[in-house]
Design a protein around this motif. Structure first.
Motif, PDB file in Angstrom:
ATOM      1  N   HIS A  70     -39.522  24.768  17.501  1.00  0.00           N
ATOM      2  CA  HIS A  70     -38.704  25.702  18.299  1.00  0.00           C
ATOM      3  C   HIS A  70     -39.613  26.392  19.320  1.00  0.00           C
ATOM      4  CE1 HIS A  70     -35.473  25.273  15.304  1.00  0.00           C
ATOM      5  NE2 HIS A  70     -36.460  25.316  14.414  1.00  0.00           N
ATOM      6  N   PRO A  71     -40.030  25.674  20.356  1.00  0.00           N
ATOM      7  CA  PRO A  71     -41.017  26.227  21.301  1.00  0.00           C
ATOM      8  C   PRO A  71     -40.492  27.374  22.156  1.00  0.00           C
ATOM      9  CG  PRO A  71     -40.214  24.097  22.047  1.00  0.00           C
ATOM     10  CD  PRO A  71     -39.677  24.283  20.667  1.00  0.00           C
ATOM     11  N   GLN A  72     -39.195  27.653  22.095  1.00  0.00           N
ATOM     12  CA  GLN A  72     -38.630  28.765  22.867  1.00  0.00           C
ATOM     13  C   GLN A  72     -38.246  29.945  21.976  1.00  0.00           C
ATOM     14  OE1 GLN A  72     -38.470  28.908  26.365  1.00  0.00           O
ATOM     15  NE2 GLN A  72     -39.848  27.184  25.986  1.00  0.00           N
ATOM     16  N   SER A  73     -38.890  30.053  20.818  1.00  0.00           N
ATOM     17  CA  SER A  73     -38.601  31.163  19.920  1.00  0.00           C
ATOM     18  C   SER A  73     -39.464  32.375  20.275  1.00  0.00           C
ATOM     19  CB  SER A  73     -38.857  30.763  18.463  1.00  0.00           C
ATOM     20  OG  SER A  73     -38.761  31.903  17.625  1.00  0.00           O
ATOM     21  N   ALA A  74     -38.856  33.355  20.904  1.00  0.00           N
ATOM     22  CA  ALA A  74     -39.582  34.574  21.264  1.00  0.00           C
ATOM     23  C   ALA A  74     -40.049  35.320  20.022  1.00  0.00           C
ATOM     24  CB  ALA A  74     -38.697  35.472  22.113  1.00  0.00           C
ATOM     25  N   GLU A  75     -39.211  35.308  18.967  1.00  0.00           N
ATOM     26  CA  GLU A  75     -39.577  36.016  17.752  1.00  0.00           C
ATOM     27  C   GLU A  75     -40.812  35.401  17.098  1.00  0.00           C
ATOM     28  OE1 GLU A  75     -36.617  34.961  18.526  1.00  0.00           O
ATOM     29  OE2 GLU A  75     -35.293  36.717  18.574  1.00  0.00           O
ATOM     30  N   ALA A  76     -40.908  34.081  17.126  1.00  0.00           N
ATOM     31  CA  ALA A  76     -42.080  33.426  16.529  1.00  0.00           C
ATOM     32  C   ALA A  76     -43.343  33.753  17.324  1.00  0.00           C
ATOM     33  CB  ALA A  76     -41.857  31.914  16.467  1.00  0.00           C
ATOM     34  N   TYR A  77     -43.248  33.748  18.655  1.00  0.00           N
ATOM     35  CA  TYR A  77     -44.409  34.128  19.468  1.00  0.00           C
ATOM     36  C   TYR A  77     -44.827  35.564  19.179  1.00  0.00           C
ATOM     37  CZ  TYR A  77     -44.815  29.987  22.434  1.00  0.00           C
ATOM     38  OH  TYR A  77     -45.061  28.720  22.901  1.00  0.00           O
ATOM     39  N   SER A  78     -43.826  36.449  19.047  1.00  0.00           N
ATOM     40  CA  SER A  78     -44.139  37.849  18.783  1.00  0.00           C
ATOM     41  C   SER A  78     -44.821  38.017  17.433  1.00  0.00           C
ATOM     42  CB  SER A  78     -42.854  38.683  18.833  1.00  0.00           C
ATOM     43  OG  SER A  78     -43.123  40.021  18.509  1.00  0.00           O
ATOM     44  N   ASN A  79     -44.306  37.310  16.425  1.00  0.00           N
ATOM     45  CA  ASN A  79     -44.904  37.420  15.098  1.00  0.00           C
ATOM     46  C   ASN A  79     -46.305  36.812  15.063  1.00  0.00           C
ATOM     47  OD1 ASN A  79     -42.717  38.753  13.928  1.00  0.00           O
ATOM     48  ND2 ASN A  79     -41.640  36.835  13.513  1.00  0.00           N
ATOM     49  N   LEU A  80     -46.505  35.715  15.786  1.00  0.00           N
ATOM     50  CA  LEU A  80     -47.839  35.122  15.868  1.00  0.00           C
ATOM     51  C   LEU A  80     -48.795  36.086  16.572  1.00  0.00           C
ATOM     52  CD1 LEU A  80     -49.655  32.675  15.356  1.00  0.00           C
ATOM     53  CD2 LEU A  80     -48.826  31.712  17.522  1.00  0.00           C
ATOM     54  N   ALA A  81     -48.302  36.768  17.598  1.00  0.00           N
ATOM     55  CA  ALA A  81     -49.113  37.772  18.279  1.00  0.00           C
ATOM     56  C   ALA A  81     -49.535  38.877  17.322  1.00  0.00           C
ATOM     57  CB  ALA A  81     -48.337  38.361  19.453  1.00  0.00           C
ATOM     58  N   ALA A  82     -48.614  39.279  16.434  1.00  0.00           N
ATOM     59  CA  ALA A  82     -48.932  40.332  15.473  1.00  0.00           C
ATOM     60  C   ALA A  82     -50.068  39.911  14.543  1.00  0.00           C
ATOM     61  CB  ALA A  82     -47.690  40.695  14.660  1.00  0.00           C
ATOM     62  N   VAL A  83     -50.121  38.627  14.213  1.00  0.00           N
ATOM     63  CA  VAL A  83     -51.222  38.121  13.382  1.00  0.00           C
ATOM     64  C   VAL A  83     -52.550  38.330  14.118  1.00  0.00           C
ATOM     65  CG1 VAL A  83     -52.258  36.062  12.368  1.00  0.00           C
ATOM     66  CG2 VAL A  83     -49.797  36.456  12.141  1.00  0.00           C
ATOM     67  N   HIS A  84     -52.586  37.954  15.383  1.00  0.00           N
ATOM     68  CA  HIS A  84     -53.830  38.101  16.161  1.00  0.00           C
ATOM     69  C   HIS A  84     -54.194  39.570  16.337  1.00  0.00           C
ATOM     70  CE1 HIS A  84     -54.731  33.936  17.255  1.00  0.00           C
ATOM     71  NE2 HIS A  84     -53.429  33.740  17.313  1.00  0.00           N
ATOM     72  N   ALA A  85     -53.187  40.409  16.535  1.00  0.00           N
ATOM     73  CA  ALA A  85     -53.472  41.842  16.680  1.00  0.00           C
ATOM     74  C   ALA A  85     -54.053  42.405  15.392  1.00  0.00           C
ATOM     75  CB  ALA A  85     -52.196  42.586  17.063  1.00  0.00           C
ATOM     76  N   ARG A  86     -53.522  41.984  14.240  1.00  0.00           N
ATOM     77  CA  ARG A  86     -54.054  42.452  12.958  1.00  0.00           C
ATOM     78  C   ARG A  86     -55.512  42.029  12.782  1.00  0.00           C
ATOM     79  NH1 ARG A  86     -51.579  43.691   8.087  1.00  0.00           N
ATOM     80  NH2 ARG A  86     -49.968  44.638   9.381  1.00  0.00           N
ATOM     81  N   ARG A  87     -55.861  40.881  13.355  1.00  0.00           N
ATOM     82  CA  ARG A  87     -57.256  40.411  13.290  1.00  0.00           C
ATOM     83  C   ARG A  87     -58.128  41.064  14.366  1.00  0.00           C
ATOM     84  NH1 ARG A  87     -55.479  34.124  12.972  1.00  0.00           N
ATOM     85  NH2 ARG A  87     -55.406  33.863  10.706  1.00  0.00           N
ATOM     86  N   GLU A  88     -57.528  41.935  15.160  1.00  0.00           N
ATOM     87  CA  GLU A  88     -58.190  42.597  16.287  1.00  0.00           C
ATOM     88  C   GLU A  88     -58.560  41.612  17.394  1.00  0.00           C
ATOM     89  OE1 GLU A  88     -61.357  45.126  14.971  1.00  0.00           O
ATOM     90  OE2 GLU A  88     -60.065  46.235  13.603  1.00  0.00           O
TER      91      GLU A  88
END
Length: 366
Positions: free
Chosen positions: A44-62
């Motif tokens: 689902h390459p057009q899933s905004a929610e998945a991109y946002s959640n993946l971004a949250a993973v990177h943010a948690r890792r700083e």
């Protein structure tokens, strides 16, 4: 700046792999969460929610730069995913891209105007960009909602000290919980505003010793050295402050002034022009750009810069005086005469106002 991370809100029921990814994220299993989100995006390459959640993973890792790219992709796919504006602002704040963070926070607050944490973060970003009036408005609103929050209290005291309201800053500061490093920073700013420069230096140096990456304290020390005409030390401090906070328009401008008076004209112009990209309607860099151009006998450029400064700050004697000199050098005697006449008018007006204040007793107040 300590920023809270909020996982992007879900706008609609999510497929089961995203649910499992969020559960892994909440359990602290970031590798598993990333794996699930990336697997879902392959399908689902057009899933905004998945991109946002993946971004949250990177943010948690700083890994904030990567997080910003992913949040931007989420908003590109679905601009209505409003909570992402808060999340991207958090990551941008950590990257000290405060102006961009403020833009996203304003977008978030249009939909969530009563969210106090967003107002606090917006206020903190505006303090960093030097927009103190707007910062105080946001921080005061956040402070009324959360008067016991130490981070808001310190930010508010700092903003008032930067803005010159030392009485308000001191009142907030007295009620603050003990935090020696931040206390020294605010104390130093208050002393600076009270023109107790020696005491301010001592307090600010103690703040930097306790917080080596405290850009506000380093910048304030740089201004003190600039005022003392210790240009070498001032340049080193302000360069360090700008590296730590690239959104600091005031320090960038002051670096331009220092470069200019130390014969580093190319660097001066670069710094002054950058400060204009960081703060709108900023007359001081325009004046100094005009002065540099005048010294280099580039009168057309000098005229353009100074006229722009005059439109922003029409009652500034120095601008009119330099404009007069530029017109004089260009052989435009009538224009030069008018500029010098305006200087005399403004000087006379200043004397008249001072006389009125004296007669009213205002100058005699303690």
């Amino acid at each position: 700046m300590i920023l809270a991370l909020i996982l992007a809100a879900v706008l609609s029921p999510q497929p089961e792999p995203l649910d499992r990814g969020r559960l892994a994220f909440q359990a602290g299993d970031l590798n598993r969460a990333e794996q699930l989100f990336r697997e879902f995006l392959k399908q689902h390459p057009q899933s905004a929610e998945a991109y946002s959640n993946l971004a949250a993973v990177h943010a948690r890792r700083e890994q904030y730069a990567e997080a910003v790219k992913l949040y931007e992709r989420a908003l590109q796919i679905n601009p209505k995913l409003v909570p992402v504006h808060f999340n991207i602002a958090v990551s941008l704040g950590q990257l000290r891209r405060h102006r961009e963070a403020a833009t996203h926070l304003r977008a978030f607050l249009k939909s969530y105007p009563d969210e106090p944490r967003a107002r606090q973060l917006l206020g903190l970003c505006l303090v960093e960009t030097g927009e103190l009036t707007a910062a105080l408005r946001e921080l005061e609103a956040s402070f009324r909602t959360n008067p016991d929050d130490g981070s808001i209290r310190y930010a508010l005291a700092y903003a008032h000290a930067r803005a010159g309201d030392v009485e308000r800053a001191a009142a907030i500061f007295r009620d603050a919980d003990s935090n020696p490093a931040q206390s020294k920073l605010i104390q130093g700013l208050i002393e600076y505003r009270q023109q107790r420069y020696a005491e301010a230096k001592v307090s600010l140096r103690e703040a930097v010793a306790a917080m080596p990456n405290a850009a506000p304290a380093i910048a304030a020390l740089g201004r003190l050295e600039l005022n003392d005409r210790n240009d070498g030390e001032a340049i080193a401090l302000l360069e360090r402050a700008v590296r730590l906070n690239p959104s600091d328009a005031e320090s960038t401008y002051q670096l331009g002034v220092l470069y200019g008076r130390n014969g580093r004209a190319v660097e001066a112009v670069s710094a002054l022009r950058r400060s204009l990209t960081l703060r709108a309607n900023y007359p001081d860099p325009l004046y100094h750009l005009g002065r540099l151009a005048f010294e280099q006998k580039d009168y057309e450029t000098a005229l353009a810069e100074l006229e722009q400064a005059r439109r922003i700050l029409p009652d500034q004697e120095a601008i009119h005086f330099l404009l007069g000199r530029v017109y004089q050098a260009m052989g435009r005697a009538d224009k030069a005469k008018a500029s010098f006449a305006e200087v005399r008018r403004l000087k006379a007006l200043g004397v008249e106002r001072a006389q009125q204040r004296l007669e009213s007793g205002e100058l005699l107040k303690p």
